[in-house]
Design a protein around this motif. Structure first.
Motif, mmCIF file in Angstrom:
data_model
loop_
_atom_site.group_PDB
_atom_site.id
_atom_site.type_symbol
_atom_site.label_atom_id
_atom_site.label_comp_id
_atom_site.label_asym_id
_atom_site.label_seq_id
_atom_site.Cartn_x
_atom_site.Cartn_y
_atom_site.Cartn_z
ATOM 1 N N LEU A 167 -2.171 1.069 6.698
ATOM 2 C CA LEU A 167 -0.906 1.477 6.089
ATOM 3 C C LEU A 167 -0.070 2.365 7.004
ATOM 4 O O LEU A 167 1.057 2.730 6.661
ATOM 5 N N PHE A 168 -0.617 2.683 8.165
ATOM 6 C CA PHE A 168 0.014 3.645 9.057
ATOM 7 C C PHE A 168 1.442 3.249 9.419
ATOM 8 O O PHE A 168 2.325 4.085 9.567
ATOM 9 N N ARG A 169 1.702 1.954 9.540
ATOM 10 C CA ARG A 169 3.032 1.555 9.973
ATOM 11 C C ARG A 169 4.105 1.913 8.948
ATOM 12 O O ARG A 169 5.272 2.082 9.308
ATOM 13 N N LEU A 170 3.734 2.040 7.663
ATOM 14 C CA LEU A 170 4.720 2.465 6.670
ATOM 15 C C LEU A 170 5.214 3.875 6.978
ATOM 16 O O LEU A 170 6.385 4.199 6.769
ATOM 17 N N THR B 103 -5.276 8.471 -2.206
ATOM 18 C CA THR B 103 -4.598 9.647 -1.660
ATOM 19 C C THR B 103 -3.534 9.242 -0.645
ATOM 20 O O THR B 103 -2.400 9.743 -0.661
ATOM 21 N N THR B 104 -3.876 8.314 0.241
ATOM 22 C CA THR B 104 -2.924 7.874 1.259
ATOM 23 C C THR B 104 -1.719 7.209 0.625
ATOM 24 O O THR B 104 -0.569 7.493 1.003
ATOM 25 N N LEU B 105 -1.935 6.331 -0.340
ATOM 26 C CA LEU B 105 -0.829 5.645 -0.994
ATOM 27 C C LEU B 105 0.074 6.621 -1.744
ATOM 28 O O LEU B 105 1.306 6.496 -1.718
ATOM 29 N N ALA C 197 -4.717 -2.393 2.662
ATOM 30 C CA ALA C 197 -4.275 -1.233 1.875
ATOM 31 C C ALA C 197 -5.135 -0.018 2.174
ATOM 32 O O ALA C 197 -5.410 0.804 1.287
ATOM 33 N N THR C 198 -5.562 0.114 3.416
ATOM 34 C CA THR C 198 -6.415 1.227 3.827
ATOM 35 C C THR C 198 -5.620 2.135 4.774
ATOM 36 O O THR C 198 -4.596 1.725 5.315
#
Length: 585
Positions: A111-114, A174-176, A106-107
């Motif tokens: 998560l980049f592939r999402l 922030t990313t999520l 969950a970093t």
């Protein structure tokens, strides 16, 4: 067939090829990015569940069992390469299964592939009939399930004592948050894309997607956000970063290092090598400052860099112009150094702004069936603090003659099995080639401007300090503040924000990956030096580059065997043309 690869106890070339085909078939069903690269419809999106990890690890174990232990001499050239590729790939997958619960999920980089799914699956999706609409709805459901499995893994890791460290949590949140907003936008297909559907299908699609977003996708993101912000988990989250702080973390980190570098060089040796390289590069940078007419300290010079107008752009268009200028100088020189050039064109484009805050730089986006141009997706955020000192080195690494020459050539090489054309599983080769290629620009005369030369040296030292900091943090030899101090002393133009995201990348997100740049560069330099020594006056650099690139991505032991074989055959000598450093497999 995919779950039962053919047995090849005697290691014959035909059996190795069948095993490669079986592995390819297995992955093609499960990897949407492989399907989009081939122009195939994406039928499903994978998650990160333990069951999926076990399935992949089990298949890999079967490959290793069926591959047996053939000696390289028993196989023909291409089959020997494929056998080496298969063995290393399966060993990596088996290791990944072993350390599933110690692998971050969950970093930001994980998560980049999402975000990639938006660019490669959902936005390019074509709607021609009701079946397409139904498949699209199924993919939205899969996306929600994928996010849910990330939440499941975070919860499972917490139960096993693995928590995202406190210093990384703000960036994760922030990313999520941004991915949630981005995903709920990109799955909603606009009316202009639905014109080929009849009215009933359009209505069904809109209603079904809206329902899934509200009932499954947004709740999956919300649960994940709640998990990473859970007060109870926050109390148990460590302040210290690095894998040595987790149960069995050191063993996991050593496995990550082996996987990323395709080498058995221990991380302690890489740590010392990084310190040696930093000292050597610091001296070369001191000499280059003298060439620029500066007699003060490095710190004073770097203060000047922060205010040097030529090193900063005002607009993204100016950033692109700088990169294109460096590529324009390179283009006429390429035929002198490469026997074959990639057919696919290359260019630059801005990174998705949802990712810019959590990514230090950008990434190379290879050509696909729907997007046939290889592109460097650059970060254009915070330009007032984003120095272009290393722009030449960066673009030679990311595009030509770096990643694009490697990855486009590999995809275009129809003599390779599909598995080897499409997969890039050995980061030491991938990043090592790109760093070697950027360094080749010294020989090509492309760093004749002292500012570009200083930028390249600074870039090299930046990758060298990664050897020190990544290993130091993850083996528990350095605290975050000690690593920050070392990195600050060996980063010429990176802002404090960039230093922070880099350190968290090493110690909370992609442990071991950052080693591949300098460690891989060192491998390629040693390989070339060995080949030059073995060939003497007969050495031809274009032949060396072609022997490397024509074989596609390989683990370094297999690459050493390939170069000895290919260049010995090309040399016309009777004696063996040695292209292998002393280090064996």
């Amino acid at each position: 067939m995919a779950n039962h690869p053919s047995h090849c106890p005697d290691g014959s070339a035909a059996q190795v090829d069948r095993l490669a085909t079986a592995y390819w078939d297995f992955l093609l069903v499960r990897e949407p990015l492989l399907r989009t690269r081939r122009g195939l419809p994406v039928e499903s999106l994978p998650g990160v569940s333990a069951a999926e990890a076990d399935e992949r690890a089990g298949f890999a174990a079967g490959v290793l069992d069926r591959l047996g232990t053939p000696q390289p001499a028993e196989l023909s050239g291409p089959a020997a390469d494929t056998a080496g590729f298969l063995r290393a790939l399966a060993e990596q997958e088996a290791e990944a299964g072993r350390f599933h619960w110690l692998t971050p999920t969950a970093t930001p980089y994980q998560l980049f592939r999402l975000q990639q799914y938006g660019d490669t699956v959902f936005r390019p999706f074509r709607f021609d009939n009701r079946a397409d609409a139904d498949r699209y709805v199924s993919l939205v459901r899969d996306l929600a399930r994928c996010v849910a499995t990330v939440g499941d893994k975070v919860a499972g890791q917490a139960a096993r004592g693995f928590h995202i460290p406190v210093p990384a949590l703000a960036g994760v949140h922030t990313t999520l948050t941004r991915l949630r907003a981005s995903a709920t936008r990109y799955v909603r297909a606009g009316a202009e894309r639905l014109t080929r559907l009849d009215a009933a299908s359009r209505g069904h699609l809109r209603d079904a997607v809206a329902g899934l977003v509200a009932a499954e996708l947004e709740p999956a993101f919300d649960r994940l956000l709640a998990l990473v912000g859970d007060p109870d988990l926050l109390r148990r989250a460590p302040q210290a970063v690095g894998w040595a702080h987790y149960p069995e973390g050191e063993a996991a980190y050593r496995a990550f290092v082996r996987t990323y570098t395709s080498s058995d060089t221990p991380p302690e040796r890489l740590h010392e090598l990084g310190r040696e390289h930093c000292r050597e590069l610091s001296e070369r940078m001191r000499e280059m400052r003298g060439t620029l007419g500066f007699a003060g300290t490095e710190a004073e010079f770097h203060e000047r860099l922060a205010t040097e107008p030529r090193l900063y752009a005002v607009t993204p268009e100016e950033v692109e112009a700088r990169y294109r200028g460096h590529l324009d100088r390179l283009t006429p020189l390429l035929p002198r150094w490469f026997a074959v050039l990639p057919r696919a064109p290359y260019g630059v484009a801005r990174l998705d702004q949802a990712l810019e805050a959590s990514m230090t730089f950008g990434y190379y986006d290879p050509p696909t069936a729907t997007q046939p141009v290889g592109r460097y997706r650059y970060n254009a955020s915070d330009l007032v603090h984003r120095s272009l000192l290393g722009a030449a080195a960066l673009i030679y690494h990311e595009l030509a003659p770096g990643h694009h020459f490697h990855l486009a050539r590999q995809a275009e090489n129809t003599t390779l099995p599909d598995l080897r054309r499409e997969l890039v599983p050995f980061s030491g080769f991938e990043e090592g080639w790109a760093e070697y290629a950027a360094g080749l620009a010294w020989e090509m005369g492309l760093y004749d401007d002292p500012w570009d030369a200083y930028g390249r040296l600074a870039h090299e030292r930046f990758t060298a300090q990664r050897l020190v900091v990544d290993t130091g943090l993850n083996l528990g030899m350095m605290t975050l503040e000690q690593a920050r101090t070392f990195m600050r002393a060996h980063a010429a133009a990176e802002s404090e924000g960039q230093i922070t995201t880099e350190l968290l990348r090493y110690a909370t997100d992609l442990p071991g990956q950052a080693l591949t740049y300098r460690a891989g560069h060192a491998e390629f330099m040693a390989l070339r030096a060995a080949c030059e020594s073995g060939a003497g006056a007969a050495f031809e650099v274009r032949a060396f580059h072609e022997a490397v690139l024509a074989g596609g991505t390989l683990p370094f032991p297999a690459l050493r065997r390939r170069l000895a074989r290919e260049l010995h055959g090309a040399s016309g000598r009777q004696q063996r043309y040695q292209c292998s450093p002393e280090e064996g497999e």
